[in-house]
Design a protein around this motif. Structure first.
Motif, PDB file in Angstrom:
ATOM      1  N   GLU A  53      51.599  36.390  72.775  1.00  0.00           N
ATOM      2  CA  GLU A  53      51.541  35.894  71.701  1.00  0.00           C
ATOM      3  C   GLU A  53      52.282  33.684  72.567  1.00  0.00           C
ATOM      4  OE1 GLU A  53      48.882  33.826  69.377  1.00  0.00           O
ATOM      5  OE2 GLU A  53      48.586  36.030  70.414  1.00  0.00           O
ATOM      6  N   GLN A  54      52.823  33.838  72.345  1.00  0.00           N
ATOM      7  CA  GLN A  54      54.091  32.628  72.679  1.00  0.00           C
ATOM      8  C   GLN A  54      53.616  32.092  73.972  1.00  0.00           C
ATOM      9  OE1 GLN A  54      58.257  34.067  72.296  1.00  0.00           O
ATOM     10  NE2 GLN A  54      58.250  33.530  70.169  1.00  0.00           N
ATOM     11  N   GLN A  55      53.350  33.188  74.531  1.00  0.00           N
ATOM     12  CA  GLN A  55      53.201  32.568  76.063  1.00  0.00           C
ATOM     13  C   GLN A  55      51.774  32.060  76.320  1.00  0.00           C
ATOM     14  OE1 GLN A  55      53.200  35.861  79.177  1.00  0.00           O
ATOM     15  NE2 GLN A  55      52.912  34.148  80.670  1.00  0.00           N
ATOM     16  N   ARG A  56      51.031  32.724  75.747  1.00  0.00           N
ATOM     17  CA  ARG A  56      49.094  31.846  75.646  1.00  0.00           C
ATOM     18  C   ARG A  56      49.490  31.091  74.778  1.00  0.00           C
ATOM     19  NH1 ARG A  56      45.184  31.979  71.965  1.00  0.00           N
ATOM     20  NH2 ARG A  56      46.151  32.650  70.161  1.00  0.00           N
ATOM     21  N   ILE A  57      50.231  30.302  73.373  1.00  0.00           N
ATOM     22  CA  ILE A  57      50.513  29.280  73.324  1.00  0.00           C
ATOM     23  C   ILE A  57      50.653  28.332  73.863  1.00  0.00           C
ATOM     24  CG2 ILE A  57      51.807  27.703  71.310  1.00  0.00           C
ATOM     25  CD1 ILE A  57      50.889  30.946  69.289  1.00  0.00           C
ATOM     26  N   LYS A  58      52.067  29.037  74.673  1.00  0.00           N
ATOM     27  CA  LYS A  58      52.486  27.140  75.809  1.00  0.00           C
ATOM     28  C   LYS A  58      51.299  27.050  76.667  1.00  0.00           C
ATOM     29  CE  LYS A  58      56.596  26.917  79.028  1.00  0.00           C
ATOM     30  NZ  LYS A  58      57.027  28.256  79.420  1.00  0.00           N
ATOM     31  N   GLN A  59      50.499  28.439  77.288  1.00  0.00           N
ATOM     32  CA  GLN A  59      49.737  28.086  78.443  1.00  0.00           C
ATOM     33  C   GLN A  59      48.756  26.989  77.831  1.00  0.00           C
ATOM     34  OE1 GLN A  59      48.642  31.621  79.833  1.00  0.00           O
ATOM     35  NE2 GLN A  59      49.735  32.186  80.859  1.00  0.00           N
ATOM     36  N   LEU A  60      48.133  26.900  75.726  1.00  0.00           N
ATOM     37  CA  LEU A  60      46.948  26.373  75.424  1.00  0.00           C
ATOM     38  C   LEU A  60      47.548  25.070  75.217  1.00  0.00           C
ATOM     39  CD1 LEU A  60      45.772  28.909  72.799  1.00  0.00           C
ATOM     40  CD2 LEU A  60      44.379  27.674  74.663  1.00  0.00           C
ATOM     41  N   ALA A  61      49.041  24.709  75.258  1.00  0.00           N
ATOM     42  CA  ALA A  61      49.452  23.384  74.795  1.00  0.00           C
ATOM     43  C   ALA A  61      49.431  22.864  76.018  1.00  0.00           C
ATOM     44  CB  ALA A  61      50.389  24.000  74.186  1.00  0.00           C
ATOM     45  N   GLU A  62      50.023  23.528  77.401  1.00  0.00           N
ATOM     46  CA  GLU A  62      50.047  22.801  78.592  1.00  0.00           C
ATOM     47  C   GLU A  62      48.837  22.260  78.333  1.00  0.00           C
ATOM     48  OE1 GLU A  62      52.144  25.642  81.157  1.00  0.00           O
ATOM     49  OE2 GLU A  62      53.558  25.173  80.845  1.00  0.00           O
ATOM     50  N   ALA A  63      47.938  23.313  78.347  1.00  0.00           N
ATOM     51  CA  ALA A  63      46.675  22.268  79.208  1.00  0.00           C
ATOM     52  C   ALA A  63      46.312  21.548  78.391  1.00  0.00           C
ATOM     53  CB  ALA A  63      45.066  23.648  78.724  1.00  0.00           C
ATOM     54  N   ASN A  64      45.942  21.445  76.717  1.00  0.00           N
ATOM     55  CA  ASN A  64      45.841  20.324  75.614  1.00  0.00           C
ATOM     56  C   ASN A  64      46.289  19.100  76.204  1.00  0.00           C
ATOM     57  OD1 ASN A  64      44.731  19.186  73.815  1.00  0.00           O
ATOM     58  ND2 ASN A  64      46.426  19.852  72.435  1.00  0.00           N
ATOM     59  N   SER A  65      47.780  19.183  77.148  1.00  0.00           N
ATOM     60  CA  SER A  65      48.835  17.943  77.845  1.00  0.00           C
ATOM     61  C   SER A  65      47.983  17.320  78.363  1.00  0.00           C
ATOM     62  CB  SER A  65      50.017  18.496  77.595  1.00  0.00           C
ATOM     63  OG  SER A  65      50.182  19.473  78.177  1.00  0.00           O
ATOM     64  N   GLU A  66      47.842  18.524  79.372  1.00  0.00           N
ATOM     65  CA  GLU A  66      47.062  17.927  80.635  1.00  0.00           C
ATOM     66  C   GLU A  66      45.470  17.513  80.774  1.00  0.00           C
ATOM     67  OE1 GLU A  66      46.587  21.380  83.222  1.00  0.00           O
ATOM     68  OE2 GLU A  66      48.895  21.280  83.614  1.00  0.00           O
ATOM     69  N   SER A  67      44.925  17.840  79.653  1.00  0.00           N
ATOM     70  CA  SER A  67      43.642  17.118  79.818  1.00  0.00           C
ATOM     71  C   SER A  67      43.503  15.713  78.761  1.00  0.00           C
ATOM     72  CB  SER A  67      42.938  17.734  78.160  1.00  0.00           C
ATOM     73  OG  SER A  67      43.178  18.048  76.753  1.00  0.00           O
ATOM     74  N   ILE A  68      44.617  15.653  77.831  1.00  0.00           N
ATOM     75  CA  ILE A  68      45.067  14.516  77.460  1.00  0.00           C
ATOM     76  C   ILE A  68      45.407  13.297  78.359  1.00  0.00           C
ATOM     77  CG2 ILE A  68      46.344  13.068  75.627  1.00  0.00           C
ATOM     78  CD1 ILE A  68      46.917  15.689  74.230  1.00  0.00           C
ATOM     79  N   LEU A  69      46.372  13.418  79.099  1.00  0.00           N
ATOM     80  CA  LEU A  69      46.666  13.391  79.940  1.00  0.00           C
ATOM     81  C   LEU A  69      45.447  12.297  81.070  1.00  0.00           C
ATOM     82  CD1 LEU A  69      50.624  14.459  81.659  1.00  0.00           C
ATOM     83  CD2 LEU A  69      50.458  12.466  79.612  1.00  0.00           C
ATOM     84  N   LYS A  70      44.671  13.217  81.444  1.00  0.00           N
ATOM     85  CA  LYS A  70      43.636  12.557  82.352  1.00  0.00           C
ATOM     86  C   LYS A  70      42.770  11.764  81.722  1.00  0.00           C
ATOM     87  CE  LYS A  70      43.538  16.625  84.773  1.00  0.00           C
ATOM     88  NZ  LYS A  70      43.233  17.872  85.758  1.00  0.00           N
TER      89      LYS A  70
END
Length: 70
Positions: A53-70
């Protein structure tokens, strides 16, 4: 070739006794350790779920931060 030597009945009895005592001890030890191992497996499964669950949250956070940066 040398003919087989007759083994003493005392030695035969001692060997069979040791074998049977070993089997008895092994069964007792297994029954003692079985609940402990089941508890360890249950705890490990719970920890595995938390890690996933922590890994899934981390992946979601990374994907969210990448989409904000673009």
């Amino acid at each position: 070739m040398v003919p087989p030597v007759a083994v003493s009945p005392l030695i035969k009895t001692a060997r069979w006794s040791a074998l049977l005592l070993g089997v008895f001890y092994g069964k007792q030890r297994f029954e003692y350790l079985k609940p402990i191992a089941e508890e360890d497996r249950r705890v490990e499964e719970a920890e595995k779920k938390v890690r996933e669950e922590q890994q899934r949250i981390k992946q979601l956070a990374e994907a969210n931060s990448e989409s904000i940066l673009k």
